[in-house]
Scaffold this active site. Structure first.
Site, mmCIF file in Angstrom:
data_model
loop_
_atom_site.group_PDB
_atom_site.id
_atom_site.type_symbol
_atom_site.label_atom_id
_atom_site.label_comp_id
_atom_site.label_asym_id
_atom_site.label_seq_id
_atom_site.Cartn_x
_atom_site.Cartn_y
_atom_site.Cartn_z
ATOM 1 C CB SER A 116 -0.888 -0.104 1.000
ATOM 2 O OG SER A 116 -1.745 0.975 1.022
ATOM 3 C CG HIS A 122 -5.836 -2.301 0.102
ATOM 4 N ND1 HIS A 122 -4.996 -1.891 -1.323
ATOM 5 C CD2 HIS A 122 -5.155 -1.853 0.881
ATOM 6 C CE1 HIS A 122 -3.980 -1.249 -0.944
ATOM 7 N NE2 HIS A 122 -3.889 -1.155 0.490
ATOM 8 C CG ASP A 129 -6.721 -2.616 -4.128
ATOM 9 O OD1 ASP A 129 -7.347 -2.033 -3.221
ATOM 10 O OD2 ASP A 129 -5.533 -2.632 -3.757
#
Length: 741
Positions: free
Chosen positions: A611, A718, A686
């Site tokens: 991320s 995600h 995602d």
């Protein structure tokens, strides 16, 4: 004549030489014995695997520090599960008596005409009008079982598609969402739709308003006595549809979601109030722009007013306001907070019990989250806490004379519980040991269940009296890795790139670490807001991922750079409008530290993150390709213009207002800089960092003539969760094995 044989003195063993030889032989056998013992010990020590260390692994549950199962308060007593029985114990007593058994619960289910169950379910304790209920979900119902009467006293059925459950204890009702509608379910099972719109772009009561930023975790807010219900109404008509593809069907199906990107149109939110007696609904008449943020909703104790924080889209001005819950009229703005960077409200105001005229507000107006006491006219009565540390949570005591807070006052690495006097502001520390404390306060406020750990303590469960500080140890957990060949973890500090700020790091080292050897190093990085990787918890907060990499022969280094969480606003907002710059400068300070360690092989340094950490990994690989040989970037942000409005515009502004900042952080423009081996990993559905990020980077690399590697996890959002997370980390480590070892 025969010559006499000469005595050869050289053949005689003198006492000194004899002793030397004996010493040599002795040392030889000692070394040999030590080697054999080490080999035997190593053979006895088991090897840790991905199935042991990674969440979702077959054995991962065995390597979590032990605790009392389902430990909860019932009044001031505590209960915990042993087998199929919940035992109850009075503080200070060694007597553990049954509070509820599976057999008793099944008899209650049978009496209510419901099927029996095979084991005790997950539950909560609901204390309603002096009765402690066993509250649980079963057979499409919420059930309240009274252990005193051994009966299911309330059953509230729900249907397929119901979500965002909000239980109202006074009249035992349930508010839920189903699709885009808000529905009220009575304790008799009746269902009534209380908010609906024919426009399928409008939803009611959903928890994803403003994409869960600004402390939002719910979209439904019952009033204290249950006579009214506040809820969010979200209109996403102006937000662009974003395509996600589901490949699980025979022909892949399009699943569209609403994704407001930075600088583009956002959704419009209103707050409705449904009055249960009349059935009327009114909406708060909030002034301001359509795409502003309405957050941190709170009721006054008398149910007459709604308090909320109204933040403009630029996120530099936040107004705390009070509205009339009967007609939705704005009564007054209590105070306004502004910043030349951003204001980020995260906590609703709360009233002191027994005082309808006083509330507490958590604010970062002086740079750190602290408590401020106000009256309902908006007059600041006093600041209750202050200092260069953060209040992390706050709960008033039942008598309203104190506030229980958790904070990192002792150290940015610790979390402790304190009791703050409302009258004097005096703080009393309730958790005596250093480390990270996870606390639960009893309904009377007299006792605290405390689960604490520090870098050398896996977990200790204890009961603390808030009146005299007396501590009772309930359970000391053993090292879950006992008998296994285990990495070692150390922590420390180094200076940030500004030369003054202390940064905290941890180093996870392979088993039988030898400082005379050279080891490949993997920098595990996150680096972004709202996350702190290094804490004084068990093994300095090292995760199973860290331990697995170390068990495979890597040293793993993690540093919390400026911009990360829980160090105050000056530490965090240094990255404003220039994401990636100060963070990378600090991470390179960590690299300088690593280069000075005898055990660091400076020719074999890798980096990995997910991320924001994926953004950092890719950026470090492209900016410092002479340092990082290998990188693995998961779910990486590549171009911030593809990221969502709420988070993205807080830290970067809009692409229109901050073009240079967006250009500097656009990794597509650096694709030609790739030197080492970089693998990007993304999940195809995602909804947070959309697939477009890494796909656009691949396109840029093709144009630039560079050659990253790529891997996709179909059907995951995600993060890769469940058993396939084991596959993820095996994939990551194999990549490092291929190019870093």
């Amino acid at each position: 004549m025969r010559k006499k044989k000469r005595k050869r003195a050289a053949t005689a063993v003198l006492p000194e030489r004899k002793n030397n030889r004996q010493m040599i032989m002795k040392r030889y056998f000692i070394v040999l014995f030590s080697l054999l013992l080490a080999m035997n010990t190593a053979a006895q020590e088991k090897q840790l695997t991905a199935q042991d260390l990674i969440p979702g692994g077959k054995n991962a549950y065995r390597f979590v520090p032990q605790s009392l199962r389902q430990l909860s308060f019932v009044g001031d007593n505590y209960i915990y599960r042993q087998g199929d029985t919940l035992l109850i114990t009075r503080p200070g007593s060694k007597k553990h008596t049954p509070w509820l058994t599976l057999d008793e619960l099944n008899k209650g289910l049978e009496t209510a005409g419901l099927k029996t169950i095979k084991s005790l379910p997950a539950f909560a304790i609901k204390e309603i009008a002096g009765t402690s209920y066993f509250y649980f979900y079963n057979q499409s119902s919420i059930l309240l079982y009274n252990p005193s009467t051994q009966k299911i006293e309330y059953r509230i059925p729900y249907q397929k598609g119901d979500s965002n459950f909000a239980f109202e204890p006074q009249q035992k009702r349930l508010a839920v969402t189903n699709g885009r509608d808000l529905i009220l379910i009575g304790n008799d099972g009746s269902r009534m739709t209380i908010a609906h719109d024919d426009n399928d772009q409008i939803s009611f009561g959903a928890s994803n308003v403003h994409r869960n930023e600004f402390g939002i975790s719910s979209g439904i807010f019952w009033s204290p006595q249950g006579n009214a219900l506040a809820f969010y109404r979200m209109d996403e008509s102006r937000v662009t549809d974003y395509p996600l593809v589901d490949i699980s069907t025979r022909t892949a199906a399009l699943k569209e979601t609403k994704y407001p990107m930075a600088g583009m149109a956002s959704h419009e939110v209103k707050v409705g109030i449904y009055h249960t007696a009349s059935g009327d609904t009114v909406y708060l008449r909030t002034p301001g722009e359509k795409d502003q943020y309405l957050t941190n909703i709170a009721w006054s104790p008398d149910e007459k007013n709604i308090y909320l924080q109204r933040l403009n889209r630029r996120q530099d001005t936040c107004r705390t306001e009070v509205y009339d819950a009967t007609d939705g009229k704005l009564l007054r703005t209590l105070f306004t907070e502004t910043s030349d960077k951003y204001v980020e409200p995260q906590y609703p105001v709360f009233f002191l019990p027994g005082r309808n005229d006083r509330f507490v507000h958590l604010s970062r107006r002086d740079g750190y989250h602290h408590l401020y006491l106000y009256n309902t006219d908006g007059k600041l009565l006093k600041q209750l806490t202050s200092g260069a540390w953060e209040v992390l949570s706050a709960t008033p005591s039942p008598d309203g004379k104190s506030i229980f807070i958790t904070s990192n006052e002792e150290s940015p690495l610790e979390i402790n519980l304190y009791k703050v006097s409302v009258s004097s502001g005096k703080r009393t520390r309730l958790t005596p040991q250093s480390g990270v404390h996870r606390t639960t306060i009893s309904s009377s406020g007299k006792y605290v269940i405390d689960l604490y750990a520090n870098h050398e303590t896996p977990r200790i469960t204890q009961l603390i009296s808030t009146t005299n500080g007396k501590t009772e140890t309930l359970l000391i957990a053993e090292n879950p890795y006992k008998g296994y060949e285990t990495p070692s973890v150390i922590g420390g500090t180094l200076k940030a790139a500004d030369g003054t700020t202390d940064l905290y790091y941890r180093v996870t080292r392979p088993p039988h670490f030898d400082p005379e050897k050279k080891y490949p190093v993997i920098v595990y990085v996150y680096g972004g807001p709202h996350a702190q990787m290094v804490t004084d918890s068990w093994l300095w907060g090292a995760s199973g991922n860290d331990l697995l990499m170390a068990a495979r022969g890597y040293v793993v280094f993690t540093l919390d750079n400026r911009g990360s969480a829980n160090r105050g606003l000056p530490f965090e907002d240094v990255t404003h409008h220039r994401l990636g710059e100060a963070e990378m400068a600090d991470q390179m300070q960590g690299i300088d530290w690593l280069r000075n360690q005898s055990w660091c092989d400076t020719t074999r340094i890798g980096v990995h993150g997910w991320s924001f950490g994926g953004f950092m990994t890719t950026n470090l690989m492209l900016t410092h390709g002479d340092v990082f040989k290998v990188g693995v970037a998961g779910g990486p942000v590549i171009d911030w213009k593809y990221y969502e409005i709420m988070y993205g515009e807080r830290y970067m502004g809009t692409p229109q207002a901050n073009p240079e900042g967006y250009k500097s952080a656009n990794l597509n423009l650096k694709a030609g800089n790739l030197q080492g081996h970089l693998m990007l990993i993304h999940c195809d559905t995602d909804p947070v960092v959309v697939w477009q990020h890494s796909l656009s980077f691949l396109k840029s690399c093709i144009k630039a003539g560079t050659y990253p590697d790529y891997f996709v996890y179909p059907g995951h959002a995600h993060n890769v969760i469940g058993p396939e997370r084991v596959h993820l980390y095996e994939k990551v480590i194999r990549y490092f094995d291929d190019y870093l070892k």
